[in-house]
Design a protein around this motif. Structure first.
Motif, PDB file in Angstrom:
ATOM      1  N   TYR A   1     -12.241 -12.646  11.363  1.00  7.02           N
ATOM      2  CA  TYR A   1     -12.145 -12.822  12.817  1.00  7.02           C
ATOM      3  C   TYR A   1     -13.551 -13.026  13.389  1.00  7.02           C
ATOM      4  CZ  TYR A   1     -11.309 -11.861  17.721  1.00  7.02           C
ATOM      5  OH  TYR A   1     -11.277 -11.962  19.078  1.00  7.02           O
TER       6      TYR A   1
ATOM      7  N   ASP B   1      -3.094   0.163  -3.590  1.00 13.39           N
ATOM      8  CA  ASP B   1      -3.967   0.635  -2.517  1.00 13.39           C
ATOM      9  C   ASP B   1      -5.366   0.175  -2.897  1.00 13.39           C
ATOM     10  OD1 ASP B   1      -5.790   2.103  -0.967  1.00 13.39           O
ATOM     11  OD2 ASP B   1      -4.325   3.699  -0.658  1.00 13.39           O
TER      12      ASP B   1
ATOM     13  N   MET C   1     -15.244  -3.179  12.920  1.00 13.31           N
ATOM     14  CA  MET C   1     -14.483  -4.213  12.219  1.00 13.31           C
ATOM     15  C   MET C   1     -15.283  -5.515  12.200  1.00 13.31           C
ATOM     16  SD  MET C   1     -11.850  -3.833  10.573  1.00 13.31           S
ATOM     17  CE  MET C   1     -10.739  -5.073  10.098  1.00 13.31           C
TER      18      MET C   1
ATOM     19  N   ALA D   1      -9.060 -16.353  12.061  1.00  9.88           N
ATOM     20  CA  ALA D   1      -7.879 -16.576  12.914  1.00  9.88           C
ATOM     21  C   ALA D   1      -8.141 -16.087  14.336  1.00  9.88           C
ATOM     22  CB  ALA D   1      -6.693 -15.829  12.323  1.00  9.88           C
ATOM     23  N   GLY D   2      -7.570 -16.790  15.285  1.00  7.10           N
ATOM     24  CA  GLY D   2      -7.555 -16.274  16.657  1.00  7.10           C
ATOM     25  C   GLY D   2      -6.654 -15.051  16.711  1.00  7.10           C
ATOM     26  N   PRO D   3      -6.740 -14.273  17.805  1.00  5.61           N
ATOM     27  CA  PRO D   3      -5.928 -13.054  17.894  1.00  5.61           C
ATOM     28  C   PRO D   3      -4.422 -13.331  17.812  1.00  5.61           C
ATOM     29  CG  PRO D   3      -7.499 -13.183  19.715  1.00  5.61           C
ATOM     30  CD  PRO D   3      -7.576 -14.480  18.987  1.00  5.61           C
ATOM     31  N   ILE D   4      -3.744 -12.528  17.001  1.00  2.00           N
ATOM     32  CA  ILE D   4      -2.292 -12.648  16.811  1.00  2.00           C
ATOM     33  C   ILE D   4      -1.702 -11.242  16.937  1.00  2.00           C
ATOM     34  CG2 ILE D   4      -0.495 -13.147  15.088  1.00  2.00           C
ATOM     35  CD1 ILE D   4      -2.512 -15.227  13.910  1.00  2.00           C
TER      36      ILE D   4
ATOM     37  N   LYS E   1     -16.246  -7.528   8.971  1.00  2.64           N
ATOM     38  CA  LYS E   1     -15.876  -8.944   8.775  1.00  2.64           C
ATOM     39  C   LYS E   1     -17.117  -9.783   8.457  1.00  2.64           C
ATOM     40  CE  LYS E   1     -11.363  -8.885   9.507  1.00  2.64           C
ATOM     41  NZ  LYS E   1     -10.474  -8.884   8.344  1.00  2.64           N
TER      42      LYS E   1
ATOM     43  N   GLN F   1       0.835  -1.195   0.000  1.00  2.00           N
ATOM     44  CA  GLN F   1       0.000   0.000   0.000  1.00  2.00           C
ATOM     45  C   GLN F   1       0.871   1.247   0.000  1.00  2.00           C
ATOM     46  OE1 GLN F   1      -1.828   0.781   3.682  1.00  2.00           O
ATOM     47  NE2 GLN F   1      -3.198   2.367   2.895  1.00  2.00           N
TER      48      GLN F   1
ATOM     49  N   ALA G   1      -2.008  -4.469  13.159  1.00  2.00           N
ATOM     50  CA  ALA G   1      -3.465  -4.274  13.147  1.00  2.00           C
ATOM     51  C   ALA G   1      -4.045  -4.549  14.533  1.00  2.00           C
ATOM     52  CB  ALA G   1      -4.109  -5.176  12.101  1.00  2.00           C
TER      53      ALA G   1
ATOM     54  N   THR H   1      -8.231   0.906  -2.007  1.00  5.99           N
ATOM     55  CA  THR H   1      -9.345   1.859  -2.095  1.00  5.99           C
ATOM     56  C   THR H   1      -9.464   2.431  -3.518  1.00  5.99           C
ATOM     57  OG1 THR H   1      -7.946   3.695  -1.392  1.00  5.99           O
ATOM     58  CG2 THR H   1      -9.191   2.564   0.329  1.00  5.99           C
TER      59      THR H   1
ATOM     60  N   TYR I   1     -14.224  -4.471  19.167  1.00  2.71           N
ATOM     61  CA  TYR I   1     -13.955  -4.844  17.762  1.00  2.71           C
ATOM     62  C   TYR I   1     -14.932  -4.117  16.834  1.00  2.71           C
ATOM     63  CZ  TYR I   1     -12.012  -7.758  14.052  1.00  2.71           C
ATOM     64  OH  TYR I   1     -11.364  -8.203  12.924  1.00  2.71           O
TER      65      TYR I   1
ATOM     66  N   SER J   1      -5.110 -10.251   2.761  1.00  2.00           N
ATOM     67  CA  SER J   1      -4.895 -10.184   4.218  1.00  2.00           C
ATOM     68  C   SER J   1      -4.872  -8.717   4.633  1.00  2.00           C
ATOM     69  CB  SER J   1      -3.579 -10.904   4.549  1.00  2.00           C
ATOM     70  OG  SER J   1      -3.354 -10.923   5.938  1.00  2.00           O
TER      71      SER J   1
HETATM   72  O1  0WD Z   1      -5.288 -10.886  15.549  1.00  2.00           O
HETATM   73  C1  0WD Z   1      -5.079 -10.593  14.391  1.00  2.00           C
HETATM   74  N1  0WD Z   1      -3.980  -9.954  14.018  1.00  2.00           N
HETATM   75  C2  0WD Z   1      -6.082 -10.999  13.354  1.00  2.00           C
HETATM   76  C3  0WD Z   1      -6.073 -10.427  12.109  1.00  2.00           C
HETATM   77  C4  0WD Z   1      -7.103 -12.011  13.733  1.00  2.00           C
HETATM   78  C5  0WD Z   1      -8.016 -12.337  12.679  1.00  2.00           C
HETATM   79  C6  0WD Z   1      -7.968 -11.729  11.458  1.00  2.00           C
HETATM   80  N2  0WD Z   1      -7.014 -10.778  11.187  1.00  2.00           N
HETATM   81  C7  0WD Z   1      -7.029 -10.153   9.869  1.00  2.00           C
HETATM   82  C8  0WD Z   1      -7.024  -8.642   9.843  1.00  2.00           C
HETATM   83  O2  0WD Z   1      -8.302  -8.101  10.096  1.00  2.00           O
HETATM   84  C9  0WD Z   1      -6.595  -8.404   8.400  1.00  2.00           C
HETATM   85  O3  0WD Z   1      -7.704  -8.586   7.532  1.00  2.00           O
HETATM   86  O4  0WD Z   1      -5.892 -10.523   9.153  1.00  2.00           O
HETATM   87  C10 0WD Z   1      -5.603  -9.539   8.174  1.00  2.00           C
HETATM   88  C11 0WD Z   1      -4.140  -9.138   8.299  1.00  2.00           C
HETATM   89  O5  0WD Z   1      -3.936  -8.471   9.505  1.00  2.00           O
HETATM   90  P1  0WD Z   1      -2.560  -8.433  10.328  1.00  2.00           P
HETATM   91  O6  0WD Z   1      -1.532  -9.230   9.647  1.00  2.00           O
HETATM   92  O7  0WD Z   1      -2.923  -8.704  11.732  1.00  2.00           O
HETATM   93  O8  0WD Z   1      -2.220  -6.883  10.297  1.00  2.00           O
HETATM   94  P2  0WD Z   1      -1.151  -5.945   9.544  1.00  2.00           P
HETATM   95  O9  0WD Z   1       0.202  -6.507   9.624  1.00  2.00           O
HETATM   96  O10 0WD Z   1      -1.370  -4.562  10.089  1.00  2.00           O
HETATM   97  O11 0WD Z   1      -1.654  -6.009   8.031  1.00  2.00           O
HETATM   98  C12 0WD Z   1      -2.840  -5.422   7.581  1.00  2.00           C
HETATM   99  C13 0WD Z   1      -2.470  -4.582   6.400  1.00  2.00           C
HETATM  100  C14 0WD Z   1      -2.132  -3.111   6.596  1.00  2.00           C
HETATM  101  O12 0WD Z   1      -1.315  -2.809   7.511  1.00  2.00           O
HETATM  102  P3  0WD Z   1      -1.346  -1.338   8.249  1.00  2.00           P
HETATM  103  O13 0WD Z   1      -1.042  -1.794   9.632  1.00  2.00           O
HETATM  104  O14 0WD Z   1      -0.262  -0.611   7.577  1.00  2.00           O
HETATM  105  O15 0WD Z   1      -2.703  -0.695   8.147  1.00  2.00           O
HETATM  106  O16 0WD Z   1      -3.517  -4.313   5.509  1.00  2.00           O
HETATM  107  C15 0WD Z   1      -2.974  -3.433   4.552  1.00  2.00           C
HETATM  108  C16 0WD Z   1      -1.776  -2.775   5.151  1.00  2.00           C
HETATM  109  O17 0WD Z   1      -0.622  -3.301   4.627  1.00  2.00           O
HETATM  110  N3  0WD Z   1      -3.860  -2.356   4.171  1.00  2.00           N
HETATM  111  C17 0WD Z   1      -4.019  -2.013   2.890  1.00  2.00           C
HETATM  112  N4  0WD Z   1      -3.508  -2.529   1.758  1.00  2.00           N
HETATM  113  C18 0WD Z   1      -3.850  -1.931   0.608  1.00  2.00           C
HETATM  114  N5  0WD Z   1      -4.678  -0.883   0.554  1.00  2.00           N
HETATM  115  C19 0WD Z   1      -4.889  -0.912   2.916  1.00  2.00           C
HETATM  116  C20 0WD Z   1      -5.215  -0.338   1.670  1.00  2.00           C
HETATM  117  N6  0WD Z   1      -6.036   0.709   1.559  1.00  2.00           N
HETATM  118  N7  0WD Z   1      -5.213  -0.622   4.202  1.00  2.00           N
HETATM  119  C21 0WD Z   1      -4.586  -1.520   4.962  1.00  2.00           C
END
Ligand code: 0WD
Length: 254
Positions: free
Chosen positions: A145, A64, A158, A188-191, A162, A39, A195, A66, A155, A91
């Motif tokens: 989630y 991106d 979100m 997925a469980g919380p990791i 979801k 992004q 995010a 959006t 939550y 993801s």
């Molecule tokens: O506990 C958790 N971490 C869980 C996460 C439990 C269950 C599900 N999930 C989901 C999240 O809701 C998400 O859909 O898994 C997915 C990945 O999340 P993640 O790995 O926990 O989080 P992160 O490393 O922050 O990756 C999400 C990324 C964004 O990161 P940031 O933190 O920079 O917002 O989504 C991407 C971005 O890289 N993202 C986008 N990519 C393209 N265009 C955009 C966008 N507009 N907005 C966010």
């Protein structure tokens, strides 16, 4: 698994803690060719360094979600190099911080729309563009989630996004099934990731899961990654429109 030389697009690596990065590592081990979308310029350098260090030769394309044009162009660019695709890992999720700490009833129109746009609609747009190049069939996997199914305090918006994402998985599975394209989600469980930092009381959520889940432990990102590999592989060829929980079984508890 028959994964060697499959071509998979990974969307949503922000850093090495991202679930998408752990998934990429598991796919790389299986000999899968990877394309990463990132992004904006904000992530180009950091994700680029990660990819160059551990998976040199992978493609890197800006996207991106959006922006419809960026999604279209990203898949065109990847297809120009690869000629076709076998899978996509979506993801990606986002909500404004203030919408993850106040009462849900106070969610603004803007905040609601933004969370839906990035966290749910993006899968629709991505599936549409990707399906043009999944010419021999394929598999699309997204991350969700349990906050979609029941109230997890904070939550909020979100959880509602979801729920829309999971419903989209079913409608997309129906539309794309005749082209032998499967669409599934992993709940997925919380990791601990970037995010997750936005979710208030995340630590107490983790300790409840360690105490109460059937497996009496939290979720490792590697467990989510292995299930993603399965969903992208021939092994899961009969599964579509499904939400698979990878959460130490926590979702079955009353
Ligand atoms: O506990 C958790 N971490 C869980 C996460 C439990 C269950 C599900 N999930 C989901 C999240 O809701 C998400 O859909 O898994 C997915 C990945 O999340 P993640 O790995 O926990 O989080 P992160 O490393 O922050 O990756 C999400 C990324 C964004 O990161 P940031 O933190 O920079 O917002 O989504 C991407 C971005 O890289 N993202 C986008 N990519 C393209 N265009 C955009 C966008 N507009 N907005 C966010």
């Amino acid at each position: 698994m028959k994964m060697k030389d499959k071509k998979v697009v990974i969307m949503g690596v922000a850093n090495k803690r991202s679930i998408a990065w752990t998934i990429a590592k598991a796919l790389h081990q299986q000999g899968v060719k990877l394309a990463f979308t990132y992004q904006g310029e904000r992530l180009q350098k950091s994700v680029g360094q990660l990819v160059d260090a551990e998976m040199p030769g992978s493609l890197m394309v800006e996207c991106d979600v959006t922006d419809d044009m960026q999604i279209e162009t990203a898949f065109e660019q990847i297809n120009e190099v690869w000629g076709s695709l076998d899978g996509v890992v979506h993801s990606i999720g986002f909500a404004k911080a203030e919408d993850l700490s106040e009462a849900y009833v106070n969610t603004s129109r803007d905040g609601y729309a933004l969370a839906q746009d990035i966290s749910a609609y993006s899968l629709v747009a991505v599936s549409r563009e990707a399906s043009k190049y999944l010419t021999a069939g394929g598999s699309i996997v997204t991350m969700t989630y349990m906050g979609s199914e029941r109230v997890i305090p904070n939550y909020n918006v979100m959880g509602v996004a979801k729920a829309a994402l999971e419903a989209s998985v079913k409608y997309l599975a129906h539309d794309l099934g005749p082209s032998n394209i499967r669409v599934n989600a992993i709940s997925a469980g919380p990791i601990r990731t970037l995010a997750a930092k936005g979710v208030k009381d995340f630590n107490s959520m983790l300790s409840v899961i360690e105490e109460r889940s059937p497996l009496r432990r939290g979720t490792d990102p590697e467990e989510v990654a292995d299930t993603t590999v399965f969903l992208l592989s021939h092994m899961s060829r009969g599964i579509t429109g499904e939400v698979i929980h990878v959460d130490s079984g926590y979702n079955i508890m009353g």
